[in-house]
Design a protein around this motif. Structure first.
Motif, mmCIF file in Angstrom:
data_model
loop_
_atom_site.group_PDB
_atom_site.id
_atom_site.type_symbol
_atom_site.label_atom_id
_atom_site.label_comp_id
_atom_site.label_asym_id
_atom_site.label_seq_id
_atom_site.Cartn_x
_atom_site.Cartn_y
_atom_site.Cartn_z
ATOM 1 N N CYS A 86 0.807 -1.220 0.000
ATOM 2 C CA CYS A 86 0.000 0.000 0.000
ATOM 3 C C CYS A 86 0.839 1.269 0.000
ATOM 4 C CB CYS A 86 -0.987 -0.019 1.158
ATOM 5 S SG CYS A 86 -2.244 -1.302 0.941
ATOM 6 N N ASP A 87 2.161 1.126 -0.132
ATOM 7 C CA ASP A 87 3.003 2.304 -0.317
ATOM 8 C C ASP A 87 3.291 2.533 -1.795
ATOM 9 O OD1 ASP A 87 4.851 0.311 -0.916
ATOM 10 O OD2 ASP A 87 6.364 1.005 0.511
ATOM 11 N N GLY A 88 2.643 1.741 -2.668
ATOM 12 C CA GLY A 88 2.772 1.934 -4.111
ATOM 13 C C GLY A 88 3.836 1.082 -4.773
ATOM 14 N N THR A 89 4.411 0.126 -4.050
ATOM 15 C CA THR A 89 5.415 -0.754 -4.650
ATOM 16 C C THR A 89 4.835 -2.155 -4.832
ATOM 17 O OG1 THR A 89 6.331 -1.374 -2.495
ATOM 18 C CG2 THR A 89 7.331 0.531 -3.609
ATOM 19 N N LEU A 90 5.440 -2.919 -5.725
ATOM 20 C CA LEU A 90 5.004 -4.288 -5.954
ATOM 21 C C LEU A 90 5.763 -5.229 -5.034
ATOM 22 C CD1 LEU A 90 4.816 -4.455 -9.846
ATOM 23 C CD2 LEU A 90 2.960 -4.115 -8.226
ATOM 24 N N ALA A 91 5.056 -6.194 -4.470
ATOM 25 C CA ALA A 91 5.688 -7.195 -3.610
ATOM 26 C C ALA A 91 6.022 -8.447 -4.411
ATOM 27 C CB ALA A 91 4.780 -7.538 -2.438
ATOM 28 N N SER A 92 5.115 -8.854 -5.311
ATOM 29 C CA SER A 92 5.385 -10.052 -6.108
ATOM 30 C C SER A 92 4.457 -10.132 -7.312
ATOM 31 C CB SER A 92 5.217 -11.322 -5.263
ATOM 32 O OG SER A 92 3.864 -11.504 -4.894
ATOM 33 N N ILE A 93 4.923 -10.889 -8.289
ATOM 34 C CA ILE A 93 4.128 -11.223 -9.472
ATOM 35 C C ILE A 93 4.279 -12.725 -9.687
ATOM 36 C CG2 ILE A 93 3.838 -10.962 -11.966
ATOM 37 C CD1 ILE A 93 5.003 -8.145 -11.699
ATOM 38 N N LYS A 94 3.175 -13.435 -9.750
ATOM 39 C CA LYS A 94 3.184 -14.877 -9.980
ATOM 40 C C LYS A 94 2.420 -15.171 -11.268
ATOM 41 C CE LYS A 94 4.925 -15.891 -5.881
ATOM 42 N NZ LYS A 94 6.307 -16.100 -5.727
ATOM 43 N N VAL A 95 3.019 -16.014 -12.091
ATOM 44 C CA VAL A 95 2.384 -16.417 -13.345
ATOM 45 C C VAL A 95 2.258 -17.936 -13.327
ATOM 46 C CG1 VAL A 95 2.543 -16.413 -15.863
ATOM 47 C CG2 VAL A 95 3.394 -14.456 -14.565
ATOM 48 N N ASP A 96 1.054 -18.432 -13.562
ATOM 49 C CA ASP A 96 0.829 -19.874 -13.655
ATOM 50 C C ASP A 96 1.602 -20.402 -14.859
ATOM 51 O OD1 ASP A 96 -0.156 -22.444 -14.105
ATOM 52 O OD2 ASP A 96 -2.239 -21.893 -13.690
ATOM 53 N N PRO A 97 2.437 -21.412 -14.667
ATOM 54 C CA PRO A 97 3.216 -21.965 -15.784
ATOM 55 C C PRO A 97 2.359 -22.398 -16.976
ATOM 56 C CG PRO A 97 4.021 -22.857 -13.712
ATOM 57 C CD PRO A 97 2.781 -22.066 -13.398
ATOM 58 N N GLN A 98 1.108 -22.750 -16.728
ATOM 59 C CA GLN A 98 0.209 -23.141 -17.812
ATOM 60 C C GLN A 98 -0.057 -21.977 -18.776
ATOM 61 O OE1 GLN A 98 -1.075 -26.240 -18.280
ATOM 62 N NE2 GLN A 98 -0.123 -27.076 -16.439
ATOM 63 N N ALA A 99 0.134 -20.753 -18.292
ATOM 64 C CA ALA A 99 -0.133 -19.570 -19.113
ATOM 65 C C ALA A 99 1.087 -19.147 -19.924
ATOM 66 C CB ALA A 99 -0.576 -18.421 -18.221
ATOM 67 N N LEU A 100 2.172 -19.913 -19.865
ATOM 68 C CA LEU A 100 3.416 -19.493 -20.486
ATOM 69 C C LEU A 100 3.672 -20.105 -21.866
ATOM 70 C CD1 LEU A 100 5.732 -19.417 -17.364
ATOM 71 C CD2 LEU A 100 4.631 -17.522 -18.531
ATOM 72 N N ASN A 101 2.644 -20.290 -22.633
ATOM 73 C CA ASN A 101 2.789 -20.734 -24.015
ATOM 74 C C ASN A 101 3.384 -19.563 -24.803
ATOM 75 O OD1 ASN A 101 2.452 -21.348 -26.715
ATOM 76 N ND2 ASN A 101 0.433 -22.274 -26.419
ATOM 77 N N PRO A 102 4.535 -19.759 -25.465
ATOM 78 C CA PRO A 102 5.156 -18.646 -26.205
ATOM 79 C C PRO A 102 4.216 -17.970 -27.212
ATOM 80 C CG PRO A 102 6.646 -20.517 -26.092
ATOM 81 C CD PRO A 102 5.330 -20.984 -25.535
ATOM 82 N N ALA A 103 3.276 -18.704 -27.728
ATOM 83 C CA ALA A 103 2.333 -18.118 -28.682
ATOM 84 C C ALA A 103 1.384 -17.139 -27.989
ATOM 85 C CB ALA A 103 1.539 -19.218 -29.383
ATOM 86 N N ASP A 104 1.275 -17.248 -26.674
ATOM 87 C CA ASP A 104 0.361 -16.402 -25.916
ATOM 88 C C ASP A 104 1.082 -15.301 -25.143
ATOM 89 O OD1 ASP A 104 -1.816 -17.915 -26.749
ATOM 90 O OD2 ASP A 104 -1.706 -19.256 -25.013
ATOM 91 N N ALA A 105 2.293 -14.964 -25.537
ATOM 92 C CA ALA A 105 3.087 -13.978 -24.805
ATOM 93 C C ALA A 105 2.341 -12.658 -24.649
ATOM 94 C CB ALA A 105 4.432 -13.758 -25.485
ATOM 95 N N GLN A 106 1.718 -12.165 -25.690
ATOM 96 C CA GLN A 106 0.993 -10.894 -25.624
ATOM 97 C C GLN A 106 -0.163 -10.975 -24.637
ATOM 98 O OE1 GLN A 106 1.713 -7.865 -27.237
ATOM 99 N NE2 GLN A 106 0.163 -7.118 -25.817
ATOM 100 N N LEU A 107 -0.860 -12.093 -24.634
ATOM 101 C CA LEU A 107 -1.974 -12.279 -23.702
ATOM 102 C C LEU A 107 -1.468 -12.264 -22.258
ATOM 103 C CD1 LEU A 107 -4.944 -12.909 -23.102
ATOM 104 C CD2 LEU A 107 -4.384 -15.337 -23.379
ATOM 105 N N VAL A 108 -0.373 -12.962 -21.990
ATOM 106 C CA VAL A 108 0.193 -12.998 -20.636
ATOM 107 C C VAL A 108 0.653 -11.596 -20.227
ATOM 108 C CG1 VAL A 108 2.020 -13.936 -19.173
ATOM 109 C CG2 VAL A 108 0.818 -15.431 -20.776
#
Length: 103
Positions: free
Chosen positions: A45-67
């Protein structure tokens, strides 16, 4: 005590409260997701990011723009939530004290 003295004392007290709230906000987090939970962003809540998690299932190279779009959406949502909380908490301290830049 003169009114200027009272004002200075009130300003010092408000500054201390604001510093305490800022420390609390740095420890407080919010979470946002997008893509049905494929991307999760945690922001402080001070305006910084703590973490970003991406489900490995979403990491299809063809879907890079979507991710990328899902990351952007979740990040903006988390930061908006964090900013809203920050504004509300700081507003509790500054309410009734009308000085430019403290609203």
């Amino acid at each position: 005590m003169s009114s200027i003295g009272k004002l200075m004392k009130q300003a010092a007290r408000m500054q201390q409260q604001m510093e305490e709230i800022q420390a609390q906000l740095a420890a407080r987090t919010v979470e946002a997701t997008s893509g049905g939970g494929a991307v999760k962003v945690v922001a402080r809540c001070d305006g910084t990011l703590a973490s970003i998690k991406v489900d490995p299932q979403a990491l299809n190279p063809a879907d890079a723009q979507l991710v990328e779009d899902m990351i952007l959406t979740a990040t903006n949502q988390a930061l908006a939530q964090a900013k809203d909380i920050s504004n509300k908490e700081m507003g509790k301290v500054t309410s009734g004290f009308n000085l430019p830049g403290l609203t």
